[in-house]
Design a protein around this motif. Sequence first.
Motif, PDB file in Angstrom:
ATOM      1  N   ARG A  29       0.834  -1.199   0.000  1.00  0.00           N
ATOM      2  CA  ARG A  29       0.000   0.000   0.000  1.00  0.00           C
ATOM      3  C   ARG A  29       0.873   1.254   0.000  1.00  0.00           C
ATOM      4  O   ARG A  29       0.619   2.209  -0.747  1.00  0.00           O
ATOM      5  N   ALA A  30       1.920   1.245   0.801  1.00  0.00           N
ATOM      6  CA  ALA A  30       2.822   2.401   0.860  1.00  0.00           C
ATOM      7  C   ALA A  30       3.543   2.584  -0.483  1.00  0.00           C
ATOM      8  O   ALA A  30       3.726   3.714  -0.945  1.00  0.00           O
ATOM      9  N   ALA A  31       3.940   1.489  -1.110  1.00  0.00           N
ATOM     10  CA  ALA A  31       4.613   1.594  -2.405  1.00  0.00           C
ATOM     11  C   ALA A  31       3.667   2.154  -3.465  1.00  0.00           C
ATOM     12  O   ALA A  31       4.069   2.982  -4.293  1.00  0.00           O
ATOM     13  N   ARG A  32       2.405   1.703  -3.440  1.00  0.00           N
ATOM     14  CA  ARG A  32       1.430   2.241  -4.392  1.00  0.00           C
ATOM     15  C   ARG A  32       1.203   3.734  -4.149  1.00  0.00           C
ATOM     16  O   ARG A  32       1.117   4.524  -5.098  1.00  0.00           O
ATOM     17  N   ARG A  33       1.142   4.137  -2.881  1.00  0.00           N
ATOM     18  CA  ARG A  33       0.954   5.544  -2.552  1.00  0.00           C
ATOM     19  C   ARG A  33       2.153   6.379  -3.028  1.00  0.00           C
ATOM     20  O   ARG A  33       1.984   7.452  -3.606  1.00  0.00           O
ATOM     21  N   ARG A  34       3.357   5.867  -2.790  1.00  0.00           N
ATOM     22  CA  ARG A  34       4.551   6.590  -3.251  1.00  0.00           C
ATOM     23  C   ARG A  34       4.560   6.699  -4.765  1.00  0.00           C
ATOM     24  O   ARG A  34       4.921   7.744  -5.318  1.00  0.00           O
ATOM     25  N   ALA A  35       4.178   5.635  -5.464  1.00  0.00           N
ATOM     26  CA  ALA A  35       4.149   5.674  -6.924  1.00  0.00           C
ATOM     27  C   ALA A  35       3.116   6.680  -7.420  1.00  0.00           C
ATOM     28  O   ALA A  35       3.353   7.424  -8.379  1.00  0.00           O
ATOM     29  N   ARG A  36       1.957   6.719  -6.764  1.00  0.00           N
ATOM     30  CA  ARG A  36       0.915   7.668  -7.141  1.00  0.00           C
ATOM     31  C   ARG A  36       1.395   9.100  -6.928  1.00  0.00           C
ATOM     32  O   ARG A  36       1.208   9.965  -7.783  1.00  0.00           O
ATOM     33  N   LEU A  37       2.034   9.341  -5.800  1.00  0.00           N
ATOM     34  CA  LEU A  37       2.558  10.682  -5.533  1.00  0.00           C
ATOM     35  C   LEU A  37       3.656  11.054  -6.514  1.00  0.00           C
ATOM     36  O   LEU A  37       3.759  12.209  -6.936  1.00  0.00           O
ATOM     37  N   ALA A  38       4.482  10.092  -6.877  1.00  0.00           N
ATOM     38  CA  ALA A  38       5.568  10.372  -7.824  1.00  0.00           C
ATOM     39  C   ALA A  38       5.003  10.763  -9.188  1.00  0.00           C
ATOM     40  O   ALA A  38       5.592  11.584  -9.898  1.00  0.00           O
ATOM     41  N   ARG A  39       3.865  10.175  -9.560  1.00  0.00           N
ATOM     42  CA  ARG A  39       3.250  10.532 -10.835  1.00  0.00           C
ATOM     43  C   ARG A  39       2.614  11.917 -10.766  1.00  0.00           C
ATOM     44  O   ARG A  39       2.620  12.653 -11.745  1.00  0.00           O
ATOM     45  N   LEU A  40       2.067  12.276  -9.618  1.00  0.00           N
ATOM     46  CA  LEU A  40       1.359  13.547  -9.490  1.00  0.00           C
ATOM     47  C   LEU A  40       2.291  14.731  -9.265  1.00  0.00           C
ATOM     48  O   LEU A  40       2.076  15.814  -9.800  1.00  0.00           O
ATOM     49  N   ILE A  41       3.299  14.536  -8.442  1.00  0.00           N
ATOM     50  CA  ILE A  41       4.189  15.628  -8.055  1.00  0.00           C
ATOM     51  C   ILE A  41       5.515  15.457  -8.785  1.00  0.00           C
ATOM     52  O   ILE A  41       6.249  14.504  -8.533  1.00  0.00           O
ATOM     53  N   PRO A  42       5.834  16.371  -9.699  1.00  0.00           N
ATOM     54  CA  PRO A  42       7.111  16.233 -10.406  1.00  0.00           C
ATOM     55  C   PRO A  42       8.279  16.500  -9.464  1.00  0.00           C
ATOM     56  O   PRO A  42       8.196  17.333  -8.553  1.00  0.00           O
ATOM     57  N   ARG A  43       9.341  15.778  -9.675  1.00  0.00           N
ATOM     58  CA  ARG A  43      10.538  15.998  -8.863  1.00  0.00           C
ATOM     59  C   ARG A  43      11.200  17.300  -9.282  1.00  0.00           C
ATOM     60  O   ARG A  43      11.215  17.645 -10.454  1.00  0.00           O
ATOM     61  N   PRO A  44      11.764  18.025  -8.339  1.00  0.00           N
ATOM     62  CA  PRO A  44      12.423  19.280  -8.709  1.00  0.00           C
ATOM     63  C   PRO A  44      13.671  19.011  -9.538  1.00  0.00           C
ATOM     64  O   PRO A  44      14.404  18.054  -9.298  1.00  0.00           O
ATOM     65  N   VAL A  45      13.860  19.866 -10.518  1.00  0.00           N
ATOM     66  CA  VAL A  45      15.017  19.737 -11.386  1.00  0.00           C
ATOM     67  C   VAL A  45      16.105  20.641 -10.844  1.00  0.00           C
ATOM     68  O   VAL A  45      15.899  21.838 -10.647  1.00  0.00           O
ATOM     69  N   ARG A  46      17.247  20.094 -10.602  1.00  0.00           N
ATOM     70  CA  ARG A  46      18.357  20.877 -10.079  1.00  0.00           C
ATOM     71  C   ARG A  46      19.148  21.430 -11.251  1.00  0.00           C
ATOM     72  O   ARG A  46      19.627  20.683 -12.097  1.00  0.00           O
ATOM     73  N   VAL A  47      19.245  22.735 -11.295  1.00  0.00           N
ATOM     74  CA  VAL A  47      19.983  23.381 -12.363  1.00  0.00           C
ATOM     75  C   VAL A  47      21.370  23.696 -11.826  1.00  0.00           C
ATOM     76  O   VAL A  47      21.525  24.483 -10.895  1.00  0.00           O
ATOM     77  N   ALA A  48      22.344  23.067 -12.410  1.00  0.00           N
ATOM     78  CA  ALA A  48      23.708  23.268 -11.941  1.00  0.00           C
ATOM     79  C   ALA A  48      24.294  24.525 -12.576  1.00  0.00           C
ATOM     80  O   ALA A  48      24.101  24.791 -13.759  1.00  0.00           O
ATOM     81  N   ARG A  49      24.980  25.278 -11.786  1.00  0.00           N
ATOM     82  CA  ARG A  49      25.627  26.485 -12.278  1.00  0.00           C
ATOM     83  C   ARG A  49      26.925  26.105 -12.972  1.00  0.00           C
ATOM     84  O   ARG A  49      27.682  25.275 -12.477  1.00  0.00           O
ATOM     85  N   GLN A  50      27.149  26.708 -14.125  1.00  0.00           N
ATOM     86  CA  GLN A  50      28.396  26.446 -14.827  1.00  0.00           C
ATOM     87  C   GLN A  50      29.530  27.112 -14.062  1.00  0.00           C
ATOM     88  O   GLN A  50      29.385  28.217 -13.563  1.00  0.00           O
ATOM     89  N   GLY A  51      30.661  26.431 -13.986  1.00  0.00           N
ATOM     90  CA  GLY A  51      31.734  26.944 -13.161  1.00  0.00           C
ATOM     91  C   GLY A  51      32.999  27.274 -13.914  1.00  0.00           C
ATOM     92  O   GLY A  51      34.035  27.512 -13.309  1.00  0.00           O
TER      93      GLY A  51
END
Length: 109
Positions: A29-51
Motif C-alpha cells: 500500500r505504501a509503495a502504491r501511494r509513493r508511486a501515485r505521488l511520484a506521478r502527481l508531483i514532479p521531482r524538482p530539477v536541479r539546475v547546476a551552475r556552470q563553473g
Amino acid sequence: MSKERARRRAEREAERARAMRLNEQRQARAARRRARLARLIPRPVRVARQGGLLARRRRARNVVVLLGFLLVQTLVWLIWGSAFLSFGVLVFSLLLAPVLVTLAFDRRI
C-alpha cells in the motif's frame, strides 16, 4: 505434552504468517501511494551552475552592469528627485545599456 507444544508452535507460526501478510500488505500500500505521488508531483530539477572561466567572467560582467545601472538610477533620483526625469533616465538607460555593454565588453571590436 508434545501435542501441546506442537499446537502452540502452530499458533505461533500462524500468528507470524498473519503478521508477515499484514506487513507485506502495508508495504505494498505504501509503495502504491509513493508511486501515485511520484506521478502527481514532479521531482524538482536541479539546475547546476556552470563553473568555467567564461561563466565566471560573464557573471562578473553582469554584476558590474547591474551595479552601474543601479548607481545611475540612484544618482538621478537623489540629485534631481523628479519622477518624470527619473522615468526618462530609466527608459534611456534601458535603451542604452545593451549598446554600452557591447562597446565595453565585446572582444571582437
